[in-house]
Scaffold this motif. Structure first.
Motif, PDB file in Angstrom:
ATOM      1  N   HIS A   1      78.196-102.438-109.188  1.00 28.26           N
ATOM      2  CA  HIS A   1      77.993-100.995-109.080  1.00 28.26           C
ATOM      3  C   HIS A   1      78.940-100.465-108.000  1.00 28.26           C
ATOM      4  N   SER A   2      79.087 -99.147-107.950  1.00 29.34           N
ATOM      5  CA  SER A   2      80.104 -98.563-107.082  1.00 29.34           C
ATOM      6  C   SER A   2      79.687 -97.165-106.644  1.00 29.34           C
ATOM      7  N   THR A   3      80.229 -96.722-105.511  1.00 31.75           N
ATOM      8  CA  THR A   3      79.979 -95.335-105.086  1.00 31.75           C
ATOM      9  C   THR A   3      81.058 -94.391-105.638  1.00 31.75           C
ATOM     10  N   SER A   4      81.979 -94.952-106.442  1.00 31.75           N
ATOM     11  CA  SER A   4      83.128 -94.147-106.873  1.00 31.75           C
ATOM     12  C   SER A   4      82.812 -93.172-108.003  1.00 31.75           C
ATOM     13  N   LYS A   5      81.761 -93.453-108.770  1.00 31.28           N
ATOM     14  CA  LYS A   5      81.558 -92.700-110.015  1.00 31.28           C
ATOM     15  C   LYS A   5      80.258 -91.910-109.940  1.00 31.28           C
ATOM     16  N   GLY A   6      79.695 -91.606-111.091  1.00 34.41           N
ATOM     17  CA  GLY A   6      78.426 -90.879-111.134  1.00 34.41           C
ATOM     18  C   GLY A   6      78.524 -89.545-110.434  1.00 34.41           C
TER      19      GLY A   6
ATOM     20  N   GLN B   1      89.749-102.044-122.874  1.00 27.86           N
ATOM     21  CA  GLN B   1      89.148-102.418-121.592  1.00 27.86           C
ATOM     22  C   GLN B   1      89.759-101.592-120.462  1.00 27.86           C
ATOM     23  N   TYR B   2      89.093-101.647-119.323  1.00 27.02           N
ATOM     24  CA  TYR B   2      89.650-101.041-118.110  1.00 27.02           C
ATOM     25  C   TYR B   2      90.680-102.029-117.553  1.00 27.02           C
ATOM     26  N   PRO B   3      91.946-101.605-117.326  1.00 27.98           N
ATOM     27  CA  PRO B   3      93.027-102.566-117.070  1.00 27.98           C
ATOM     28  C   PRO B   3      92.921-103.355-115.772  1.00 27.98           C
TER      29      PRO B   3
ATOM     30  N   ALA C   1      78.804-107.974-115.703  1.00 30.51           N
ATOM     31  CA  ALA C   1      78.354-106.677-116.217  1.00 30.51           C
ATOM     32  C   ALA C   1      78.868-105.585-115.276  1.00 30.51           C
ATOM     33  N   ASP C   2      79.894-104.886-115.745  1.00 24.25           N
ATOM     34  CA  ASP C   2      80.482-103.813-114.947  1.00 24.25           C
ATOM     35  C   ASP C   2      79.690-102.543-115.268  1.00 24.25           C
ATOM     36  N   GLU C   3      78.826-102.172-114.325  1.00 24.28           N
ATOM     37  CA  GLU C   3      77.896-101.055-114.581  1.00 24.28           C
ATOM     38  C   GLU C   3      78.162 -99.896-113.617  1.00 24.28           C
ATOM     39  N   VAL C   4      79.467 -99.690-113.330  1.00 17.52           N
ATOM     40  CA  VAL C   4      79.789 -98.657-112.335  1.00 17.52           C
ATOM     41  C   VAL C   4      79.467 -97.243-112.830  1.00 17.52           C
ATOM     42  N   TYR C   5      79.315 -97.104-114.159  1.00 18.43           N
ATOM     43  CA  TYR C   5      79.011 -95.750-114.670  1.00 18.43           C
ATOM     44  C   TYR C   5      77.529 -95.565-114.960  1.00 18.43           C
ATOM     45  N   GLN C   6      76.683 -96.328-114.297  1.00 24.44           N
ATOM     46  CA  GLN C   6      75.249 -96.275-114.628  1.00 24.44           C
ATOM     47  C   GLN C   6      74.615 -94.912-114.395  1.00 24.44           C
TER      48      GLN C   6
ATOM     49  N   GLY D   1      80.876 -97.514-121.115  1.00 26.35           N
ATOM     50  CA  GLY D   1      82.225 -98.020-121.293  1.00 26.35           C
ATOM     51  C   GLY D   1      83.347 -97.135-120.764  1.00 26.35           C
ATOM     52  N   ASN D   2      84.317 -97.798-120.145  1.00 35.16           N
ATOM     53  CA  ASN D   2      85.599 -97.205-119.831  1.00 35.16           C
ATOM     54  C   ASN D   2      86.625 -98.020-120.604  1.00 35.16           C
ATOM     55  N   PRO D   3      87.447 -97.473-121.462  1.00 35.41           N
ATOM     56  CA  PRO D   3      87.715 -96.037-121.670  1.00 35.41           C
ATOM     57  C   PRO D   3      86.878 -95.381-122.771  1.00 35.41           C
TER      58      PRO D   3
ATOM     59  N   GLN E   1      85.881 -93.772-100.467  1.00 33.94           N
ATOM     60  CA  GLN E   1      85.074 -94.409 -99.408  1.00 33.94           C
ATOM     61  C   GLN E   1      84.946 -95.909 -99.620  1.00 33.94           C
ATOM     62  N   ARG E   2      85.303 -96.381-100.823  1.00 36.57           N
ATOM     63  CA  ARG E   2      85.322 -97.807-101.149  1.00 36.57           C
ATOM     64  C   ARG E   2      83.981 -98.489-100.898  1.00 36.57           C
ATOM     65  N   GLY E   3      82.953 -97.980-101.547  1.00 41.00           N
ATOM     66  CA  GLY E   3      81.634 -98.620-101.481  1.00 41.00           C
ATOM     67  C   GLY E   3      81.309 -99.272-102.809  1.00 41.00           C
TER      68      GLY E   3
ATOM     69  N   VAL F   1      81.613-107.276-119.691  1.00 43.19           N
ATOM     70  CA  VAL F   1      81.077-106.142-120.445  1.00 43.19           C
ATOM     71  C   VAL F   1      81.138-104.912-119.538  1.00 43.19           C
ATOM     72  N   ILE F   2      81.644-103.820-120.080  1.00 40.99           N
ATOM     73  CA  ILE F   2      81.685-102.574-119.287  1.00 40.99           C
ATOM     74  C   ILE F   2      80.704-101.610-119.941  1.00 40.99           C
ATOM     75  N   ASN F   3      79.637-101.290-119.238  1.00 38.81           N
ATOM     76  CA  ASN F   3      78.587-100.469-119.846  1.00 38.81           C
ATOM     77  C   ASN F   3      77.950 -99.535-118.813  1.00 38.81           C
TER      78      ASN F   3
ATOM     79  N   SER G   1      84.122-103.653-101.279  1.00 39.46           N
ATOM     80  CA  SER G   1      84.890-102.408-101.124  1.00 39.46           C
ATOM     81  C   SER G   1      85.207-101.852-102.509  1.00 39.46           C
ATOM     82  N   GLY G   2      84.256-101.153-103.101  1.00 37.34           N
ATOM     83  CA  GLY G   2      84.370-100.719-104.498  1.00 37.34           C
ATOM     84  C   GLY G   2      84.061-101.915-105.395  1.00 37.34           C
ATOM     85  N   ALA G   3      83.882-101.647-106.685  1.00 44.42           N
ATOM     86  CA  ALA G   3      83.613-102.754-107.615  1.00 44.42           C
ATOM     87  C   ALA G   3      84.868-103.603-107.807  1.00 44.42           C
ATOM     88  N   SER G   4      86.042-103.029-107.542  1.00 49.31           N
ATOM     89  CA  SER G   4      87.300-103.761-107.754  1.00 49.31           C
ATOM     90  C   SER G   4      87.326-105.065-106.969  1.00 49.31           C
ATOM     91  N   THR G   5      86.833-105.041-105.736  1.00 42.75           N
ATOM     92  CA  THR G   5      86.847-106.265-104.921  1.00 42.75           C
ATOM     93  C   THR G   5      85.944-107.331-105.537  1.00 42.75           C
TER      94      THR G   5
HETATM   95  C1  LIG Z   1      84.955 -99.842-115.507  1.00 40.31           C
HETATM   96  C2  LIG Z   1      85.412 -99.779-114.083  1.00 40.31           C
HETATM   97  N1  LIG Z   1      85.141-100.806-113.280  1.00 40.31           N
HETATM   98  C3  LIG Z   1      85.528-100.821-111.999  1.00 40.31           C
HETATM   99  C4  LIG Z   1      86.222 -99.757-111.469  1.00 40.31           C
HETATM  100  C5  LIG Z   1      86.660 -99.838-110.048  1.00 40.31           C
HETATM  101  O1  LIG Z   1      86.100 -98.870-109.278  1.00 40.31           O
HETATM  102  P1  LIG Z   1      85.927 -98.965-107.714  1.00 40.31           P
HETATM  103  O2  LIG Z   1      86.697-100.140-107.221  1.00 40.31           O
HETATM  104  O3  LIG Z   1      86.427 -97.676-107.187  1.00 40.31           O
HETATM  105  O4  LIG Z   1      84.468 -99.158-107.501  1.00 40.31           O
HETATM  106  C6  LIG Z   1      86.534 -98.653-112.269  1.00 40.31           C
HETATM  107  C7  LIG Z   1      87.315 -97.519-111.760  1.00 40.31           C
HETATM  108  O5  LIG Z   1      87.693 -96.601-112.438  1.00 40.31           O
HETATM  109  C8  LIG Z   1      86.117 -98.671-113.614  1.00 40.31           C
HETATM  110  O6  LIG Z   1      86.381 -97.651-114.450  1.00 40.31           O
END
Ligand SMILES: Cc1ncc(COP(=O)(O)O)c(C=O)c1O
Length: 503
Positions: free
Chosen positions: A310-315, A186-188, A270-275, A242-244, A322-324, A238-240, A159-163
């Motif tokens: 990866h996530s449906t939240s970005k891009g 880092q992303y908190p 490898a947090d690649e949610v912004y791919q 990068g956020n922030p 929708q928490r994908g 690694v966030i790539n 449910s999103g990358a957070s889970t």
């Molecule tokens: C780097 C990074 N990882 C993970 C997430 C979590 O996103 P989500 O759970 O909506 O997929 C975010 C959300 O802003 C993010 O910036």
């Protein structure tokens, strides 16, 4: 005897009611965890928003609207959902639409029919790892993206990358000496999840003077010194992109990071949610680089454990609500993977409409499909818009006095440094100290109070001691808010220049 009488007899009269639990009676890890993206400045902003709502014509503020630049939440900031996604999802939610006259394109109906046939109702629990049909689709997407095979058994829909982050950190937090290498800034979500699991964050600095790149020597050194302190590093995050920071790692950096994980036997998260948010060139995944390294030197890299998210939240998708999301696991021992599966099972399954969102994101309409042209024009427009907004905001920061800013290469954020001259710095420092704040807090609070723009102080993400930043998304539409920001900055700098130090 009626229920009321029973209650009167046995409950109301026989005990003295106890106090509710206090904050000291609950899990202290939940109290300690911090999440700046929705922290003190956004909370003040919510209060101001409420004030504007209650007294629209008489609120006494110098603005009529809060600009939420604190969070990468595209649809809160007017990004339109893609027609294709919402049409397919509508049918999945209400399959009767397949039998009723409407003008949905044929490929939309076809896709919805296929999903319903292969997955069933999205109102039912799915397999805990995610519906097999969707997982196969994700594996195909990764195979095509990277040119190396991916296996549906290695995919966990989340449910999103957070889970996914939450599962990984729970799994790897063996005891209070378990450590996690995290980028600073880092992303908190990471520091918060580490705090929740009572383990240790071990920050490695990104190099601001070199496009927020990583320094492998520093990471190796940290591994050695932390081992001497008894801290057992479990993973490198690694966030790539990068956020922030908005930075994108080079292949060379990625190779170094993978080698560190291979040498020390630690997991690479490898947090690649912004791919999808890469402005120049194509996105390069850690899975691809690892696969290339394995091909060249299988003995060295065959056991590298990689979890990529990866996530449906970005891009251009931007469907945060929708928490994908999904996580691909490579190189984990089967019994360890079983425990991740157990964690997913305890949660039953991820949101099934979110799983469908993942399928739609990775498997969009193809050339020749009725929806194709609309899909392409909508996605191009979002992509171009984001790039333009990023440039516009970047140029505005370039013009601001005492600000150092790197051009964003990806993601949705800019992380400029507030680099005030000593004459301003000292006054700001004592102003901040007197209020128990930091310089970047003072800047963000004054920015909010004067303009309604809500961004996040750099200290919420971590920064080198003595440096001050702020993070803003470039998602808010229009240019008027950027003009207001420039004006505010100018008057802020002048105010502190002119101020005497008797604060
Ligand atoms: C780097 C990074 N990882 C993970 C997430 C979590 O996103 P989500 O759970 O909506 O997929 C975010 C959300 O802003 C993010 O910036």
């Amino acid at each position: 005897m009626s229920n009321t009488l029973l209650l009167n007899k046995y409950s109301y009269s026989t005990f003295k009611p106890a106090e509710p639990l206090t904050i000291h009676d609950i899990n202290q890890q939940t109290v300690e965890a911090k999440y700046a993206v929705r922290g003190k400045i956004p909370i003040i902003a919510e209060g101001l928003q409420e004030l504007i709502k209650m007294s629209p014509t008489n609120h006494g503020l110098p603005f009529n609207k809060i600009i939420n630049a604190n969070i990468g939440n595209p649809q809160q900031l007017d990004q339109k959902p893609l027609t294709w996604y919402r049409q397919v999802l509508s049918i999945l939610q209400y399959p009767e639409l397949l039998n009723e006259p409407n003008n949905f394109p044929n490929d939309v109906k076809e896709r919805a029919r296929n999903i319903l046939k292969n997955v069933g109702s999205i109102g039912a629990y799915s397999h805990s790892q995610g519906a097999p049909y969707f997982r196969s689709s994700v594996a195909e997407f990764i195979t095509k993206r990277d040119g190396f095979p991916s296996n549906a058994q290695d995919i966990f829909l989340t449910s999103g990358a957070s889970t996914a982050v939450s599962y990984l950190l729970q799994l790897l937090s063996q005891d209070e000496n378990s450590g996690f290498l995290i980028p600073i800034p880092q992303y908190p979500l990471y520091t918060a999840s580490i705090a929740l699991n009572d383990s240790k964050p071990v920050g490695y600095y990104l190099d601001e003077s070199n496009k927020w790149s990583t320094n492998p020597n520093e990471i190796r050194q940290l591994l050695k010194t932390k081992a001497k302190e008894g801290i057992n590093i479990k993973a490198l995050v690694v966030i790539n992109p990068g956020n922030p920071t908005g930075g994108v790692l080079t292949r060379k950096d990625m190779v170094e990071l993978i080698s560190i994980c291979a040498e020390y036997g630690i997991v690479l998260i490898a947090d690649e949610v912004y791919q999808e948010n890469v402005f120049d060139g194509a996105f390069l995944s850690f899975k691809k680089v690892l696969s290339e390294m394995k091909k060249e030197s299988p003995e060295l890299y065959k056991d590298v454990q990689l979890a990529s998210l990866h996530s449906t939240s970005k891009g251009v998708t931007g469907e945060c609500g929708q928490r994908g999301g999904y996580m691909e696991l490579v190189g984990f021992k089967p019994d360890v993977r079983e425990i991740i599966f157990k964690l997913a099972s305890i949660n039953l399954c991820s949101v099934v409409s979110g799983q469908a969102m993942v399928e739609l994101m990775i498997n969009p309409p193809k050339k020749g499909d009725e929806s194709y042209d609309t899909y392409i024009s909508e996605t191009n427009s979002i992509h171009d818009d984001l790039k333009e907004r990023a440039e516009h905001l970047y140029n505005a920061f370039l013009e601001m006095e005492d600000v150092f800013v790197d051009k964003p290469q990806g993601a949705m954020y800019i992380f400029p440094k507030l680099d005030f001259k000593p004459e301003i710095y000292h006054k700001l420092f004592s102003r901040a100290k007197n209020s128990g704040l930091q310089i970047d807090d003072v800047y963000c609070i004054e920015l909010l109070e004067h303009t309604g723009i809500c961004c996040v102080p750099g200290n919420g993400f971590g920064q080198r001691p003595g440096t001050y930043h702020l993070r803003t998304t470039f998602l808010p539409p229009g240019k008027e808010w950027i003009v207001r920001w420039k004006e505010f900055h100018h008057s802020f700098v002048n105010k502190y220049k002119d101020m005497t130090l008797s604060l």
